[in-house]
Motif scaffolding. Sequence first.
Motif, mmCIF file in Angstrom:
data_model
loop_
_atom_site.group_PDB
_atom_site.id
_atom_site.type_symbol
_atom_site.label_atom_id
_atom_site.label_comp_id
_atom_site.label_asym_id
_atom_site.label_seq_id
_atom_site.Cartn_x
_atom_site.Cartn_y
_atom_site.Cartn_z
ATOM 1 N N SER A 221 6.572 -11.166 -0.371
ATOM 2 C CA SER A 221 6.756 -9.941 -1.154
ATOM 3 C C SER A 221 7.100 -10.278 -2.590
ATOM 4 O O SER A 221 6.618 -9.641 -3.528
ATOM 5 N N MET B 118 5.317 -9.396 -6.251
ATOM 6 C CA MET B 118 6.006 -8.897 -7.434
ATOM 7 C C MET B 118 5.813 -9.834 -8.619
ATOM 8 O O MET B 118 5.666 -9.406 -9.765
ATOM 9 N N TRP C 87 5.560 1.637 -10.440
ATOM 10 C CA TRP C 87 6.353 0.878 -9.458
ATOM 11 C C TRP C 87 6.066 1.402 -8.047
ATOM 12 O O TRP C 87 5.974 0.621 -7.088
ATOM 13 N N LYS C 88 5.919 2.717 -7.915
ATOM 14 C CA LYS C 88 5.679 3.325 -6.609
ATOM 15 C C LYS C 88 4.389 2.809 -5.986
ATOM 16 O O LYS C 88 4.342 2.479 -4.791
ATOM 17 N N LYS D 183 4.896 -0.832 -4.917
ATOM 18 C CA LYS D 183 5.742 -0.929 -3.717
ATOM 19 C C LYS D 183 4.975 -0.507 -2.471
ATOM 20 O O LYS D 183 5.079 -1.159 -1.419
ATOM 21 N N THR D 184 4.200 0.557 -2.577
ATOM 22 C CA THR D 184 3.437 1.041 -1.427
ATOM 23 C C THR D 184 2.447 -0.009 -0.940
ATOM 24 O O THR D 184 2.340 -0.283 0.264
ATOM 25 N N ARG E 299 2.502 -3.267 -1.625
ATOM 26 C CA ARG E 299 3.229 -4.468 -1.190
ATOM 27 C C ARG E 299 3.787 -4.293 0.218
ATOM 28 O O ARG E 299 3.664 -5.179 1.067
ATOM 29 N N ASP E 300 4.387 -3.129 0.486
ATOM 30 C CA ASP E 300 4.963 -2.877 1.808
ATOM 31 C C ASP E 300 3.887 -2.845 2.889
ATOM 32 O O ASP E 300 4.112 -3.291 4.022
ATOM 33 N N PHE F 59 13.773 -5.114 -2.542
ATOM 34 C CA PHE F 59 12.490 -4.681 -2.006
ATOM 35 C C PHE F 59 12.531 -3.246 -1.490
ATOM 36 O O PHE F 59 11.505 -2.700 -1.090
ATOM 37 N N GLU F 60 13.723 -2.645 -1.496
ATOM 38 C CA GLU F 60 13.847 -1.254 -1.085
ATOM 39 C C GLU F 60 13.904 -0.302 -2.281
ATOM 40 O O GLU F 60 13.898 0.916 -2.101
ATOM 41 N N GLU G 92 13.086 2.212 -4.951
ATOM 42 C CA GLU G 92 12.000 3.187 -5.063
ATOM 43 C C GLU G 92 11.507 3.320 -6.499
ATOM 44 O O GLU G 92 10.385 3.767 -6.733
#
Length: 216
Positions: free
Chosen positions: A55, A59, A86-87, A90-91, A93-94, A171-172, A174
């Motif tokens: 992860s 980034m 960023w959203k 993150k989406t 990446r997750d 990593f959490e 938002e």
Amino acid sequence: MASDPTTGETIRFDFLVIGGGSGGLAGARRASELGAKTAVIESHKLGGTCCLHLSSQVMWNAATHAEYLHDHSDYGFDVENVHFSWKTLKTKRDAYVSRLNHIYRNNLDKAKIQTIEGSARFTNDPEPTVEVNGRKYTAPHILIATGGKPSVMGENEIPGASLGITSDGFFELETLPKRSVVVGAGYIAVEMAGILSTLGSKTSLIIRQTGVRTTT
């Protein structure tokens, strides 16, 4: 060997692994290859820190793209209207990490290794035994591969400590913090500070030397 949970019978294996990170998974698969009836106990997602490291690579790659943008205008590219989300990052990446978790699980299933979800607690039974979600599991060999967690200071030690997060918390996130303070100067701390700074967060790095504070 399966058991009827209503009887309270202890489920027996040849080899038990507590922890589904890279070390635990490697040990479990090798034991299974050698013919041992094996199970892996994991309270979170399979893959451990390795998944989080991947992860961080995602980034880092995002930060690298942001850094490249600084030079694009010199080569004739108009980057004035570039927008970073960023959203979105993150989406994606997750989702990537989730796919890795499923791959790890599929590999265990193919190797006929049982996956037990929950936290293991050693009991005082005569044989090496752990309890997970009210069920007992025993094996002559139990590998503890749980890794470690960072120590988090309390409010009584440092005012405002409750506002702090660990690398897991990173990593959490938002949204991208407007300002960040990274405590520590190991490679993970420097990596996190570099990522945050490059993506637009005003970042400070605090290292363990009296009176020394470096801003990235």
